[in-house]
Structure formats: C-alpha cells, structure tokens
Write an enzyme that holds these catalytic residues in place. Structure first.
Site, PDB file in Angstrom:
ATOM      1  N   LYS A  55     102.981 106.930  -8.513  1.00  0.00           N
ATOM      2  CA  LYS A  55     103.665 105.668  -8.859  1.00  0.00           C
ATOM      3  C   LYS A  55     102.776 104.837  -9.782  1.00  0.00           C
ATOM      4  O   LYS A  55     103.247 104.278 -10.772  1.00  0.00           O
ATOM      5  CB  LYS A  55     103.987 104.866  -7.593  1.00  0.00           C
ATOM      6  CG  LYS A  55     104.976 105.582  -6.679  1.00  0.00           C
ATOM      7  CD  LYS A  55     105.351 104.715  -5.487  1.00  0.00           C
ATOM      8  CE  LYS A  55     105.851 105.555  -4.335  1.00  0.00           C
ATOM      9  NZ  LYS A  55     106.862 106.553  -4.693  1.00  0.00           N
ATOM     10  N   ASN A  96     112.805 107.123   1.021  1.00  0.00           N
ATOM     11  CA  ASN A  96     113.298 106.218   2.042  1.00  0.00           C
ATOM     12  C   ASN A  96     114.734 105.744   1.787  1.00  0.00           C
ATOM     13  O   ASN A  96     115.480 105.450   2.718  1.00  0.00           O
ATOM     14  CB  ASN A  96     112.359 105.007   2.064  1.00  0.00           C
ATOM     15  CG  ASN A  96     112.408 104.274   3.362  1.00  0.00           C
ATOM     16  OD1 ASN A  96     112.457 104.900   4.409  1.00  0.00           O
ATOM     17  ND2 ASN A  96     112.420 102.961   3.296  1.00  0.00           N
TER      18      ASN A  96
HETATM   19  P1  ADP Z   1     108.528 107.639  -2.013  1.00  0.00           P
HETATM   20  O1  ADP Z   1     109.402 108.549  -1.230  1.00  0.00           O
HETATM   21  O2  ADP Z   1     109.107 106.279  -2.170  1.00  0.00           O
HETATM   22  O3  ADP Z   1     108.039 108.237  -3.305  1.00  0.00           O
HETATM   23  P2  ADP Z   1     105.859 108.091  -0.901  1.00  0.00           P
HETATM   24  O4  ADP Z   1     105.715 108.400   0.527  1.00  0.00           O
HETATM   25  O5  ADP Z   1     105.679 109.185  -1.891  1.00  0.00           O
HETATM   26  O6  ADP Z   1     107.250 107.358  -1.065  1.00  0.00           O
HETATM   27  O7  ADP Z   1     104.831 106.928  -1.293  1.00  0.00           O
HETATM   28  C1  ADP Z   1     104.776 105.707  -0.559  1.00  0.00           C
HETATM   29  C2  ADP Z   1     103.638 105.754   0.457  1.00  0.00           C
HETATM   30  O8  ADP Z   1     102.380 105.648  -0.190  1.00  0.00           O
HETATM   31  C3  ADP Z   1     103.596 104.619   1.444  1.00  0.00           C
HETATM   32  O9  ADP Z   1     104.440 104.865   2.550  1.00  0.00           O
HETATM   33  C4  ADP Z   1     102.137 104.568   1.869  1.00  0.00           C
HETATM   34  O10 ADP Z   1     101.941 105.198   3.109  1.00  0.00           O
HETATM   35  C5  ADP Z   1     101.412 105.393   0.816  1.00  0.00           C
HETATM   36  N1  ADP Z   1     100.233 104.772   0.203  1.00  0.00           N
HETATM   37  C6  ADP Z   1      99.129 105.473  -0.150  1.00  0.00           C
HETATM   38  N2  ADP Z   1      98.218 104.687  -0.707  1.00  0.00           N
HETATM   39  C7  ADP Z   1      98.722 103.445  -0.745  1.00  0.00           C
HETATM   40  C8  ADP Z   1      98.220 102.186  -1.231  1.00  0.00           C
HETATM   41  N3  ADP Z   1      97.030 102.082  -1.799  1.00  0.00           N
HETATM   42  N4  ADP Z   1      99.006 101.096  -1.089  1.00  0.00           N
HETATM   43  C9  ADP Z   1     100.236 101.208  -0.524  1.00  0.00           C
HETATM   44  N5  ADP Z   1     100.759 102.366  -0.040  1.00  0.00           N
HETATM   45  C10 ADP Z   1     100.015 103.492  -0.158  1.00  0.00           C
HETATM   46 MG    MG Z   2     106.872 110.113  -3.479  1.00  0.00          MG
END
Ligand code: ADP
Ligand code: MG
Length: 315
Positions: free
Chosen positions: A278, A14
């Site tokens: 994460k 993002n």
């Molecule tokens: P980044 O590019 O920052 O690595 P990701 O898309 O890989 O982002 O990871 C963030 C996403 O994880 C959020 O947009 C959300 O949709 C998803 N997500 C999945 N499970 C959860 C959870 N338990 N709590 C919060 N977000 C979650």
């Molecule tokens: Mg990611």
C-alpha cells in the site's frame, strides 16, 4: 461544466471477505452491499470514480476447486481464475452499487471491465512466489496439500500458513484509454479487480498471459496514474498506518510527506504482503503525478472521512 475530481477507490479484503468469516457468496454479497455505503459517500461528493478490489481468498479457492476436480473437469490455469474472479466479484460489486444508486435516486452507470495488466516478462517474482492466496492453514494441514497439488506455501508470521503464487509488478493497464473515457463521462468503472490479469508483451509485440496474481494496491496506483486520477483511497481494516506497528511505541500517522514515508518504508515499518504494497503504491502514484493518497478503514469511509481517522500522504 463543473470540474470533477477523479479518484480510485481500492477495496481491501475486508470489504468483501473479512478474515475469520466463511467465504460463501451470501457472505460476500452481504459484505459488498455494506461496503457500498463507503463508495456512496464518494459518489455523493460528485467524484468521478474507478473502483479496484483484491481477490486473494477468491482466486485461491477458485484454484483449489480446479485442482480438486482435475480428474473430471479440464483444469483452468491461474490467469483464467484471475479473469473469472474479476468477473464474478465485479458482478457482485456492480449490482450492489447499482442497487445503492437506485435507492439514493442517483442516475449513474456502473460497469465492470476485465483488465489485462502488462508486466515484465522477466519479472523476478515469477521464480520467487510471494503473494498469499486462498485460505489459512496450520502447518500440519498445509503440508499434505502442498505435496498433493504442488503448491508453494509460506508462513504468515504469527498468523498461520498460506499458499503463495508469483506476483509480478504491474507496469501499464492495457485498456486504460477506455477506462479513462468512461470515468470522464461519470460512469463508475470497476477495473483491475484482483490486480487484473498479468500479461507480457512477446517479441512479436503480441500479448501472452502469465499465471500469477498482481497485488491490487500496486495495480490501483498504476491505474490511477494511467487515467490521470488526482486521488487514491485505499480502504483496508486499519484506520491509520503506524510507525512501530504493534509495538509499545506505536505511533499513528495523520499526515505525511512523500519523502518521509519513503524513509519509513526503508526503515522497515511496512511489511511485504500487507502495508508494504500500500505504501509502495502510494509512493509510485505520487511520484507519477498523483495529488494525494488516503489510507483508512472501510468503517471510517462509511461514516465519512471527516468523522473518522485516516492517514494522508501528499507530495
Ligand atoms: P487488505 O486486504 O486491505 O489489502 P492487508 O491485510 O493486506 O489488507 O493489509 C492491512 C494490514 O496491514 C492491517 O490489518 C495491519 O495488520 C497490517 N499492518 C502492517 N504494518 C502496518 C503498519 N505499519 N501500520 C498499520 N497497519 C499495518
Ligand atoms: Mg493486501
């Protein structure tokens, strides 16, 4: 001399390439400049910093360019595309941050390091590609591309189809001592971009590259431990992590202990490919001496953590 806290800031997709926006360099630069507002908040608090970032969309596009031009220009393997995007994106972040520092009248150096990361030569992911890269497609769009270019592809449930590549687990950052020296001097180091370039150690003791993409959150945790950082900040597109995410009984977490988040991970609240890595990164960092992990949105980091919401994980 004042004691500084050392932190790693991991920028999510993002921060540079938001979903649903065309991935032009003009857009990437604009987003990167905005993301520097968040980084500047940490600089104003006198943190010693290393910055990491993802490269999923960029490295996928880099590889696509290689494949489409393979009749007229020599192919670049994925490991080289990792290095190229780490350099290109590092340049964007480095210059954007330098400009933010100049505007704020703060004299601190910023440097980007191309980072090789040691992985296991027998990592099981090599045979089982799982890391999403590049653009988003419908099934009808991706099948002919997969055939033509020999892609592995996978559905992101509910969102579409993407190409997948192997993603080995990072073990150690090769240039960790150099990064630590620079960070300890107050130099802001952009490192392990896109998770770094995976390499393994041959029987001879020499390094050899892998054509794969390391998860940037997992690499960030390894870097954080390798340079003795106290804190890890993972900036993504949600303010907080949730139990039962997306369901009626969804519950956001403000603060949680290591043992409790480990249980939630086992119960399946954090899927692979998004929140899972994460949370796993947070666990690894804390189990290896880290003091706290904060997962929040870029927006919250921009307005200042105290004004927004975040999830904090502690030992
Ligand atoms: P980044 O590019 O920052 O690595 P990701 O898309 O890989 O982002 O990871 C963030 C996403 O994880 C959020 O947009 C959300 O949709 C998803 N997500 C999945 N499970 C959860 C959870 N338990 N709590 C919060 N977000 C979650
Ligand atoms: Mg990611």
């Amino acid at each position: 001399m004042a004691k500084h806290k050392t932190a790693i800031i991991a920028l999510g997709g993002n921060a540079i390439s938001p979903k649903g926006e065309q991935d032009t360099i003009a857009n990437q630069f604009r987003n990167t400049r905005k993301s520097c507002i968040a980084i500047m908040n940490f600089i104003q608090q006198n943190y010693h910093l290393a910055i990491t970032h993802g490269n999923g969309p960029q490295v996928g596009n880099a590889l696509l360019r290689v494949e489409m031009a393979s009749d007229i220009a020599p192919r670049l393997p994925l490991g080289i595309c990792d290095a190229d995007t780490e350099g290109g994106m590092g340049y964007m972040i480095e210059q954007s941050l330098q400009n933010s520092l100049i505007k704020a009248g703060i004299d601190r150096d910023v440097v980007t390091l191309i980072t090789q990361v040691i992985v296991d030569a027998k990592d099981p992911s090599i045979a089982n590609p799982s890391k999403y890269i590049g653009g988003w497609y419908t099934k009808e769009e991706i099948i002919p591309l997969a055939k033509k270019f020999n892609w592995h592809v996978k559905e992101v449930p509910g969102k579409g189809w993407r190409r997948v590549v192997p993603s080995p687990i990072p073990k150690k950052i090769i240039n960790r001592k150099a990064i630590k020296h620079l960070v300890d001097l107050g130099i802001i180091v952009i490192a392990a971009g896109g998770g770094g370039i995976p390499v393994y150690i041959m029987e001879s003791g020499l390094y050899e590259g892998f054509d794969a993409v390391i998860d940037k959150d997992r690499a960030s945790a390894v870097l954080a431990n390798d340079i003795g950082a106290q804190e890890l900040f993972i900036l993504t597109d949600v303010d907080q992590i949730a139990i039962n995410f997306g369901k009626n009984n969804q519950e956001f977490i403000d603060k949680i202990h290591l043992r409790d988040i480990k249980n939630l991970l086992k119960e399946g609240h954090f899927p692979p490919g998004s929140m899972g890595p994460k949370v796993q990164a947070a666990i690894n960092f804390l189990e290896n001496g880290g003091e706290s992990v904060t997962i929040t949105s870029l927006q919250t980091a921009q307005i200042g953590l105290e004004k927004g919401k975040y999830t904090r994980i502690i030992p």
